[in-house]
Design a protein around this motif. Structure first.
Motif, short mmCIF file in Angstrom:
data_model
loop_
_atom_site.label_atom_id
_atom_site.label_comp_id
_atom_site.label_asym_id
_atom_site.label_seq_id
_atom_site.Cartn_x
_atom_site.Cartn_y
_atom_site.Cartn_z
N TYR B 249 39.99 23.40 18.59
CA TYR B 249 39.97 23.29 17.40
C TYR B 249 40.37 23.88 16.83
N LYS B 256 42.11 19.72 9.76
CA LYS B 256 41.89 19.74 10.91
C LYS B 256 42.31 19.19 12.23
N PHE B 258 41.95 18.28 16.14
CA PHE B 258 40.91 18.58 17.97
C PHE B 258 42.07 18.10 18.61
N GLN B 360 31.98 22.80 24.78
CA GLN B 360 30.95 23.37 23.49
C GLN B 360 31.77 24.42 23.57
N MET B 363 35.82 25.01 22.60
CA MET B 363 35.39 24.12 20.88
C MET B 363 34.80 24.64 19.93
N ASN B 364 34.09 25.68 20.21
CA ASN B 364 33.46 26.89 19.39
C ASN B 364 32.48 26.40 18.63
N ASP B 365 31.41 25.49 19.22
CA ASP B 365 30.45 23.62 19.30
C ASP B 365 31.00 23.72 18.03
N LYS B 366 31.84 23.26 18.20
CA LYS B 366 32.60 21.99 17.06
C LYS B 366 32.49 20.64 18.42
#
Lengths: 381, 428
Positions: B249, B256, B258, B360, B363-366
């Motif tokens: 992300y 933003k 993804f 996860q 994506m740093n928990d995004k």
């Protein structure tokens, strides 16, 4: 028990039954070579030998399974497009269990097609009823389609117009089994690649051995004459052109080695093993020959060496460093092969030459690794 | 030309009775021997000024008007060359002038002046030719050279950056991402126009950079941006030569993005600017979803930042102190260890609320928002049910036809051989 009656026209059945066992002398000729197929139809039954533990171990080891090739990307998968790979973080224990699972999967992928004796025609008259003569012009076939009965044990009988009730022959049995319990990939009509000589030869010339053998496995039963004929020609083509590497790491290498050993034809394979410098596998091959034919003079020696070879890891590439145990084992192997060449080889001079080449290469390797040991300060006697 | 014609007409008109007299008297054919040569004063608006001044009076726009953008675009009057398509000796009256519009001697015959039949289409042709000069013509580009849209610059290739000294940018190609005009105020000149360009340059093998350029003219801005981009190259590792190392992300301002790694052959499914950047770098397979602001400069900056912040598999394994294992469906999910740390944690050392899922974690928990898929508009309608019922029995016919063609070479059934006469009828 539910019975299904199938009425086949008489001509049709005749046509189906007729051509069995007639083409034993058929010769497959291509532009360069003509291969005579030899099948397992002699007095000796290969099945007990093939399924014995010793032989299975030897054949599996001779396959030289390379996981990169065992788990290769196949052409005939169900995946129309590739998928994004999945990643996981694993601890040591999890990784080990995953590798163990993969090994099991590899065993399944490398399971060898069985080698059995050719089937005998079924002539089993159950009853003759003269009252039914001329009742109908067609034959009636009765099939037991009870769920859970294996295809080979299924009851399939036919009532001829002359009133005879008898068990059906393999051809009809196979067809009806396929009609009621279809096997994925098997065709009721034989594929053209097996019936058309030209197409079959073109496949051989393109070296599509694996495709031929895989398809033969699906299309035929292992005790069918056509299966054994097709595989026999393919194995011989591989042997003549020394394309063994195309079958290594596949489930067909074991049966091919068995076939060549059974029919006293391992000299080409032995030469290839010696030339590629895998003496250990050469010893395995000698042991296999002793196991199957029992005509090797130093067979017992080979079998004892095999017990030492089996625990060592599979040599996928030529080693670049040797330990003292390796050197000892390999020397034993070379001695064993020497004796074999003198007493049993049919291509003595070529084998000798190949072995001499290996010895020189090996001596060079020994000097190198001992020198390295010395340079690292680990001097051994 | 017009003035000449007028003069000529006046000359003809005046001595006409004289000519008539002469001809009747001397019986000579129509010629101009006895024309009067006295000058005629023909001064009017047309011949007082040269053509360019006349044209300027029609086409010019005042300075204030030009600043407002008058005299541009579709309604603009253009200067026409009225001499185009005309020849000396050929005019409204179709005369044959030996030595001017025709040879003096043709064969053995001495040609004489004579009037030929009029060409009624001549004027039409001239008008058509003049009209063709006035129409506005758009610049046509070949489909290969075309950018994202028509002949506009964004998306077009402008070649490698200029060499610096002896260092040449071989294998590089530059793509325009943005070219826009900016208005700036100056103390002396007032509002002036400036062009700003954003380009990305790369060699398709991991080396790429982007740059901005500003200038009074668009080409100059592009050149500046291109050379600036050549000076700001960055190197990116490409996983297996086709994709990124992991999903990530990234954001810049309110933009933003993804980004997902994909399998070989997936292609570039992303914003067009991101696609150009990927092509410049050499990334072949990737999916990117832009959320929030679609400011182009922010997208470009965010994507480059995201690429630079990627971690290699070895780094990830070291961070987690766990083996990183890859499973591929085409390899029967064989666990391939892509990276192992120097020391591996055991199960007890892993805390319970730690993120262990790979995606996860990277994506740093995004989490990407997956929108609910609604049924197609026709699927809820009654006629779709009817269609499904109607075509259910044909659903395997395609396969069966193919199989029949393979087996018999034609489409046939068990009845075909029984009734051959039917078959010939149907064929006919």
């Amino acid at each position: 028990m539910s019975l299904f009656i199938r009425k086949l026209s008489q001509n049709n059945v005749k046509h189906v039954v007729a051509k069995h066992y007639e083409s034993q002398t058929l010769i497959f000729s291509s532009r360069k070579l003509s291969i005579v197929p030899s099948v397992y139809d002699g007095e000796k039954d290969p099945a007990p030998k093939f399924f014995s533990k010793n032989v299975q171990v030897l054949l599996k080891r001779l396959t030289r399974p390379d996981f990169a090739k065992v788990f290769r990307k196949r052409k005939n998968t169900d995946l129309p497009v590739l998928r994004t790979p999945i990643y996981k973080f694993l601890t040591n224990e999890q990784l080990e269990s995953e590798i163990a699972k993969a090994n099991k999967k590899a065993d399944k992928l490398l399971q060898m097609p069985p080698i059995v004796k050719i089937q005998k025609p079924i002539t089993d008259v159950l009853s003759k009823d003269p009252a039914l003569v001329g009742y109908d012009t067609s034959k009636f076939v009765f099939t037991d389609i009870t769920f859970g009965v294996a295809n080979e044990n299924r009851i399939v009988v036919e009532r001829d117009p002359d009133g005879t009730l008898q068990s059906c022959d393999h051809e009809i049995r196979k067809r009806l089994n396929q009609v009621y319990f279809p096997i994925h990939g098997r065709k009721i009509k034989e594929p053209l690649m097996f019936t058309d000589t030209e197409k079959f030869n073109s496949l051989l010339e393109r070296q599509e051995y694996e495709f031929i053998l895989d398809r033969a496995c699906i299309q035929y039963e292992p005790d069918e004459f056509t299966y054994q004929k097709v595989t026999s020609i393919t194995y011989q083509h591989v042997d003549i052109n020394t394309n063994y590497n195309l079958l290594r790491s596949t489930r067909h290498f074991g049966p091919m080695t068995f076939y060549l050993t059974w029919h006293h034809n391992i000299d080409n394979l032995m030469l290839e093993l010696l030339q590629s410098g895998t003496v250990r596998e050469a010893v395995l091959l000698v042991a296999l020959r002793h196991e199957l034919q029992a005509d090797v003079t130093n067979g017992d020696v080979a079998q004892t060496i095999v017990q030492q070879i089996l625990p060592t890891p599979v040599q996928l590439t030529k080693p670049d460093r040797l330990t003292e145990e390796d050197i000892q084992l390999d020397n034993k192997c070379v001695e064993c092969i020497e004796k074999y060449i003198v007493s049993n080889s049919a291509m003595k001079s070529q084998h000798e030459l190949a072995l001499q080449g290996f010895r020189e290469y090996y001596q060079h390797l020994i000097d190198l690794s001992r020198g390295l040991q010395k340079a690292h300060g680990k001097v051994s006697n | 030309m017009a003035s000449k014609l007028l003069a000529f007409r006046s000359m003809i008109c005046k001595p006409l009775p004289m000519i008539v007299k002469q001809t009747s008297f001397q019986h000579v054919p129509y010629n101009l021997k006895f024309f009067s040569v006295s000058p005629v004063a023909c001064v009017n608006f047309f011949n007082k000024l040269p053509a360019d001044k006349l044209w300027k009076s029609v086409t010019s726009v005042s300075n204030a008007g030009a600043k407002k953008g008058r005299g541009k675009g579709a309604g603009r009057i253009r200067i026409r060359d009225l001499n185009r398509g005309q020849m000396i000796g050929v005019g409204k009256i179709n005369m044959l002038w030996p030595g001017l519009s025709a040879p003096v001697i043709r064969g053995r015959e001495l040609l004489k002046q004579q009037r030929l039949p009029d060409d009624p289409e001549r004027m039409e042709k001239l008008i058509k030719l003049r009209d063709s000069m006035t129409k506005f013509r758009r610049l046509k580009l070949s489909p290969i050279e075309r950018g994202w849209s028509g002949s506009r610059m964004p998306g077009r290739s402008i070649g490698p950056p200029d060499p610096v000294g002896e260092d040449e940018f071989t294998g590089f190609d530059t793509k325009v991402l943005q070219l826009r005009s900016l208005l700036i105020m100056k103390g002396s000149l007032g509002r002036t126009r400036n062009y700003q360009a954003m380009v990305v340059t790369g060699n398709g093998q991991g080396l790429a950079g982007f740059g901005f350029g500003k200038a009074k003219e668009a080409p100059a801005a592009l050149r500046k941006a291109k050379n600036r981009a050549g000076q700001k190259l960055m190197h990116f590792e490409i996983y297996n030569g086709h994709t990124i190392f992991h999903d990530f992300y990234t954001g810049f301002g309110r933009t933003k993005i993804f980004v997902q790694m994909k399998n070989e052959g997936y292609g570039l499914k992303c914003h067009r600017a991101i696609r150009e950047i990927c092509q410049a770098i050499g990334i072949k397979d990737l999916r990117a979803k832009v959320e929030g602001s679609t400011n182009l400069q922010h997208i470009v900056k965010a994507f480059f930042i995201g690429l630079l912040q990627q971690r290699s598999h070895q780094q990830l394994a070291e961070e987690k102190k766990l083996h990183l294992v890859e499973y591929r469906a085409e390899n029967e999910h064989y666990p391939k260890v892509v990276a192992s740390p120097s020391e591996v944690r055991t199960k007890e050392q892993i805390s319970q609320n730690e993120t262990l899922d790979f995606i996860q974690y990277v994506m740093n928990d995004k989490v990407i928002l997956r929108k609910k898929k609604f049924p197609r508009f026709y699927e809820t309608m009654p006629h779709y049910d009817i269609y499904l019922k109607k075509y259910e029995r044909y659903r395997n016919h395609e396969k069966i036809r193919l199989n029949l063609k393979v087996e018999y070479g034609e489409i046939k059934s068990f009845l075909t051989d029984k009734y051959p006469e039917e078959q010939t009828q149907s064929d006919a």
